[in-house]
Design an enzyme around this catalytic site. Structure first.
Site, PDB file in Angstrom:
ATOM      1  N   ASP A 120      38.812  78.954  29.196  1.00  0.00           N
ATOM      2  CA  ASP A 120      37.870  77.976  28.650  1.00  0.00           C
ATOM      3  C   ASP A 120      37.562  76.910  29.703  1.00  0.00           C
ATOM      4  O   ASP A 120      38.470  76.376  30.346  1.00  0.00           O
ATOM      5  CB  ASP A 120      38.456  77.320  27.395  1.00  0.00           C
ATOM      6  N   ASN A 165      26.882  69.302  30.144  1.00  0.00           N
ATOM      7  CA  ASN A 165      25.613  69.358  29.424  1.00  0.00           C
ATOM      8  C   ASN A 165      25.060  67.960  29.165  1.00  0.00           C
ATOM      9  O   ASN A 165      23.860  67.716  29.302  1.00  0.00           O
ATOM     10  CB  ASN A 165      25.785  70.104  28.099  1.00  0.00           C
ATOM     11  N   HIS A 207      21.359  71.011  29.898  1.00  0.00           N
ATOM     12  CA  HIS A 207      21.765  72.393  29.595  1.00  0.00           C
ATOM     13  C   HIS A 207      21.453  73.379  30.719  1.00  0.00           C
ATOM     14  O   HIS A 207      22.203  74.341  30.907  1.00  0.00           O
ATOM     15  CB  HIS A 207      21.120  72.851  28.290  1.00  0.00           C
ATOM     16  N   ASP A 263      24.126  76.002  32.059  1.00  0.00           N
ATOM     17  CA  ASP A 263      23.916  77.451  32.197  1.00  0.00           C
ATOM     18  C   ASP A 263      24.305  77.935  33.586  1.00  0.00           C
ATOM     19  O   ASP A 263      24.889  79.015  33.752  1.00  0.00           O
ATOM     20  CB  ASP A 263      22.446  77.791  31.927  1.00  0.00           C
ATOM     21  N   GLU A 311      31.509  78.137  26.030  1.00  0.00           N
ATOM     22  CA  GLU A 311      32.046  78.063  27.392  1.00  0.00           C
ATOM     23  C   GLU A 311      33.378  78.800  27.511  1.00  0.00           C
ATOM     24  O   GLU A 311      34.122  78.595  28.461  1.00  0.00           O
ATOM     25  CB  GLU A 311      32.236  76.600  27.805  1.00  0.00           C
TER      26      GLU A 311
END
Length: 383
Positions: free
Chosen positions: A256, A264, A269, A273, A300
């Site tokens: 994680d 973000n 965002h 990405d 994530e």
């Protein structure tokens, strides 16, 4: 009875619908029913978010977050754009707050239309291939009555499946049935129609490749190109059963990204990405064996299933991945970002089920997060 959505919109029941004054018991029953309806609606929205998938204009994680906000709006009349950390007591104290049912309806309508458009477009290519396949079948209709009847039946079944917009799994199954039947007939007629047979086999192989590619695409995450959650769930059960039968060792790693929400929030965002793509690439390179299975578990979070791998062997691999990500610098629009990950590992051992295996690995990941992040925790330490 005045419905809760009528009362919240400010409407007043007309004289024709106003009943005798409600007793305290009636009021309590009405309040209970209204709250039950709100609870069920919020539950539907959260379930939708749990199984959201990437669309053209919105990612699954973002959609799930928006649906969570709408569910809190339904339950507490919190503003749809309120953050999850907003003080609920402030919301509860605002007795004049009303629920934006029109806004919720417009949001649901927009997202459902986007989902419909996305799914229809995904199967359009496969449907076109199916149409060409039906035309090819017309070229190889059997010469005798018995064969002609069989071929006609399979053509009609396939055409009906296409016209009814069946799921890709059903399309694949019906197409493969048709392929097997026509291949069988074609083999028997090969000496009489050798040239036509070669052309037909080429078309059948092309179709088989299209179907396999469509199935592989259905198993991949749109952003990272790793396997998606559905493919991971199947593989986890498959490896669990195989290793239980063979006695082989296996390890499950849950990975994680630390403080990903901050990326973000601070950089947007698109930057998030980019970070997810780089993490996916690191995971792929970190577990390169053909038997290693790497997937995007959700948001994530990533997962890796390592077959024929003991905990002792998995730990150095996990440490190498941790170190690689720790020193990695990610460029995005002139910015240089860094990220760390937390890793939880569970060895299969004597666990009773694949679900228990996943639970142990997830528990180890939680301990890594709670222990300060940027570290590895193994499941035995949880016991």
């Amino acid at each position: 009875m005045v419905k809760f959505w009528k009362r919240e919109s400010g409407g007043v029941p007309s004289e024709t619908t106003r009943a005798a004054p409600a007793t305290p018991s009636d009021s309590e029953t009405l309040a209970t029913l209204e709250q039950a309806a709100l609870d069920q609606l919020a539950s539907v929205l959260r379930t939708w978010g749990q199984y959201a998938f990437d669309l053209d204009e919105i990612k699954a994680a973002t959609l799930a977050e928006q649906l969570e906000r709408w569910s809190r709006h339904v339950l507490m009349a919190a503003p749809p754009d309120a953050s999850k950390d907003q003080d609920e007591s402030v919301v509860a104290a605002n007795t004049s707050a009303r629920r934006d049912w029109a806004g919720l309806r417009d949001f649901v309508t927009r997202i459902r239309r986007s989902e419909q458009s996305y799914v229809n477009r995904q199967i359009l290519g496969t449907r076109q291939v199916m149409g060409e396949f039906v035309q090819t079948l017309g070229l190889v209709l059997a010469e005798d009555q018995e064969e002609q009847t069989k071929v006609t039946q399979v053509i009609n079944q396939l055409r009906s499946t296409i016209e009814n917009n069946a799921p890709i799994e059903v399309l694949s199954r019906e197409a493969m049935n048709a392929i097997e039947l026509i291949s069988s007939i074609a083999r028997e007629r090969s000496k009489r129609n050798q040239g036509l047979l070669e052309d037909l086999n080429g078309k059948l192989q092309s179709l088989r490749g299209e179907l396999d590619a469509a199935q592989r695409e259905n198993d991949l995450d749109g952003l990272t190109r790793l396997y998606n959650r559905k493919a991971f769930d199947r593989q986890l059960e498959r490896v669990f059963e195989l290793c239980k039968l063979s006695g082989q060792s296996a390890c499950l790693l849950m990975i994680d990204a630390d403080h990903f929400k901050r990326v973000n929030d601070e950089y947007g965002h698109p930057a998030g990405d980019t970070v997810l793509k780089r993490l996916a690439n690191c995971c792929t390179k970190g577990f390169p064996r053909k038997s290693d299975f790497v997937a995007r578990y959700g948001g994530e979070e990533f997962a890796a299933i390592l077959q024929d791998t003991s905990l002792k062997s998995a730990l150095p691999l996990a440490q190498r991945l941790l170190d690689t990500i720790r020193i990695m610098r990610i460029e995005h629009e002139g910015l240089e970002l860094d990220i760390t990950v937390s890793i939880g590992i569970a060895e299969l051992g004597t666990l009773a089920s694949a679900e228990h295996w996943l639970k142990m690995a997830d528990g180890a990941l939680y301990a890594a997060k709670k222990g300060g992040r940027d570290r590895i925790v193994t499941a035995p330490e949880m016991r």
